[in-house]
Scaffold this active site. Structure first.
Site, mmCIF file in Angstrom:
data_model
loop_
_atom_site.group_PDB
_atom_site.id
_atom_site.type_symbol
_atom_site.label_atom_id
_atom_site.label_comp_id
_atom_site.label_asym_id
_atom_site.label_seq_id
_atom_site.Cartn_x
_atom_site.Cartn_y
_atom_site.Cartn_z
ATOM 1 N N ARG A 6 -22.284 21.685 53.018
ATOM 2 C CA ARG A 6 -22.302 22.767 54.004
ATOM 3 C C ARG A 6 -21.645 24.031 53.490
ATOM 4 N NH1 ARG A 6 -18.794 20.215 58.358
ATOM 5 N NH2 ARG A 6 -17.789 19.568 56.454
ATOM 6 N N GLU A 48 -7.346 26.908 52.743
ATOM 7 C CA GLU A 48 -6.280 27.680 53.350
ATOM 8 C C GLU A 48 -5.917 28.786 52.371
ATOM 9 O OE1 GLU A 48 -2.614 26.069 55.715
ATOM 10 O OE2 GLU A 48 -2.132 26.036 53.564
ATOM 11 N N LYS A 88 2.755 42.448 47.236
ATOM 12 C CA LYS A 88 1.328 42.317 47.550
ATOM 13 C C LYS A 88 0.850 40.925 47.190
ATOM 14 C CE LYS A 88 0.459 47.140 46.358
ATOM 15 N NZ LYS A 88 -0.095 48.018 45.333
ATOM 16 N N HIS A 130 0.996 47.723 39.951
ATOM 17 C CA HIS A 130 -0.163 46.839 40.091
ATOM 18 C C HIS A 130 -1.442 47.637 39.884
ATOM 19 C CE1 HIS A 130 -3.454 45.055 42.499
ATOM 20 N NE2 HIS A 130 -3.079 43.994 41.809
ATOM 21 N N ARG A 156 -8.210 50.820 38.924
ATOM 22 C CA ARG A 156 -7.271 51.327 39.935
ATOM 23 C C ARG A 156 -5.874 50.903 39.518
ATOM 24 N NH1 ARG A 156 -10.053 52.891 44.702
ATOM 25 N NH2 ARG A 156 -12.190 52.145 44.761
ATOM 26 N N TYR A 195 -5.860 43.145 49.501
ATOM 27 C CA TYR A 195 -4.421 43.280 49.311
ATOM 28 C C TYR A 195 -3.730 42.954 50.633
ATOM 29 C CZ TYR A 195 -6.167 47.264 46.361
ATOM 30 O OH TYR A 195 -6.845 48.111 45.520
ATOM 31 N N GLU A 202 4.548 56.878 47.189
ATOM 32 C CA GLU A 202 3.653 56.423 46.121
ATOM 33 C C GLU A 202 4.288 56.614 44.752
ATOM 34 O OE1 GLU A 202 0.020 58.660 46.362
ATOM 35 O OE2 GLU A 202 -0.870 57.244 47.757
ATOM 36 N N GLN A 245 0.283 44.247 56.585
ATOM 37 C CA GLN A 245 -0.863 45.143 56.435
ATOM 38 C C GLN A 245 -1.853 44.521 55.461
ATOM 39 O OE1 GLN A 245 0.209 49.257 55.702
ATOM 40 N NE2 GLN A 245 -1.657 49.640 54.569
ATOM 41 N N HIS A 305 -0.255 51.225 40.359
ATOM 42 C CA HIS A 305 0.284 51.787 41.594
ATOM 43 C C HIS A 305 1.473 50.971 42.099
ATOM 44 C CE1 HIS A 305 -4.157 53.059 42.394
ATOM 45 N NE2 HIS A 305 -3.577 53.856 41.528
ATOM 46 N N LYS A 312 -5.765 61.091 40.012
ATOM 47 C CA LYS A 312 -4.364 60.655 40.157
ATOM 48 C C LYS A 312 -3.996 59.631 39.083
ATOM 49 C CE LYS A 312 -3.082 57.590 43.323
ATOM 50 N NZ LYS A 312 -2.782 56.956 44.605
ATOM 51 N N ASP A 313 -4.865 58.671 38.834
ATOM 52 C CA ASP A 313 -4.571 57.648 37.829
ATOM 53 C C ASP A 313 -4.640 58.212 36.414
ATOM 54 O OD1 ASP A 313 -4.150 55.812 39.813
ATOM 55 O OD2 ASP A 313 -6.110 54.857 39.622
#
Length: 181
Positions: A23, A28, A72, A119, A59, A132, A143, A47, A62, A169-170
């Site tokens: 199926r 978890e 995170k 990260h 990305r 995240y 930041e 969050q 950060h 920015k990166d």
């Protein structure tokens, strides 16, 4: 759920126990009580964020600083990414070291990235949907950003630089040696 240590202090790999049959599957994804028992770390998240990116998107690196620092719990819901954590805690025995792991929708592996870490991830599939879970709320004023190709860190992003797609920015982030994180 199995929790494995990485070479970085307080950074953990979480492998779920997956129950599969004709199926589909069930697992978890996270259990706060088990996580805290096995790691001694706080596993309360407030969050959830999702991003979708195409092949070559990078990305990172950060972080959130000060009172808005975030731990995170990250995973890949679709596709495949190379996920990287860098220990930026000056008092840590693994300060300035990085760890990378392939996260995919198929392996269902997650990485716990503690507060004080940089990260980032690079997308290795046609596209990826990335999740995240954060233990603190986002604050633009808090930041931090370390240059993805910092010569001192020498992070391997598993992509050719010509294939990397970066935000402005990166591309213009601080060097690790500037300690602007």
């Amino acid at each position: 759920m199995k929790i494995k240590e990485t070479p970085l202090k307080d950074c953990y790999i979480i492998e779920p126990t997956v129950f599969e049959d004709d199926r589909g599957y069930f697992f978890e994804k996270f259990n706060e009580k088990k996580f805290e028992e096995l790691t001694g770390m706080n596993g309360h998240f407030v969050q959830d964020n999702i991003s979708k990116s195409s092949y070559g998107v990078l990305r990172g690196l950060h972080l959130q600083k000060g009172e808005h620092a975030q731990a995170k719990l990250v995973s890949c819901l679709e596709g495949k990414v190379w996920d990287v954590a860098v220990d930026l805690r000056e008092d840590s025995p693994t300060y300035g070291k990085w760890f990378g792991i392939e996260l995919t929708a198929e392996n269902k592996v997650q990485l716990y990235v503690p507060r004080g870490f940089g990260h980032g991830f690079s997308v290795l599939s046609n596209h990826a949907v990335f999740s995240y879970k954060c233990d603190n709320f986002y604050s633009k004023e808090s930041e931090g950003n370390v240059l993805f190709n910092d010569p001192e860190l020498q992070v391997d992003w598993k992509l050719e630089e010509k294939d990397m797609i970066l935000s402005e920015k990166d591309r213009n982030a601080s060097l690790f040696s500037e300690k602007n994180f």
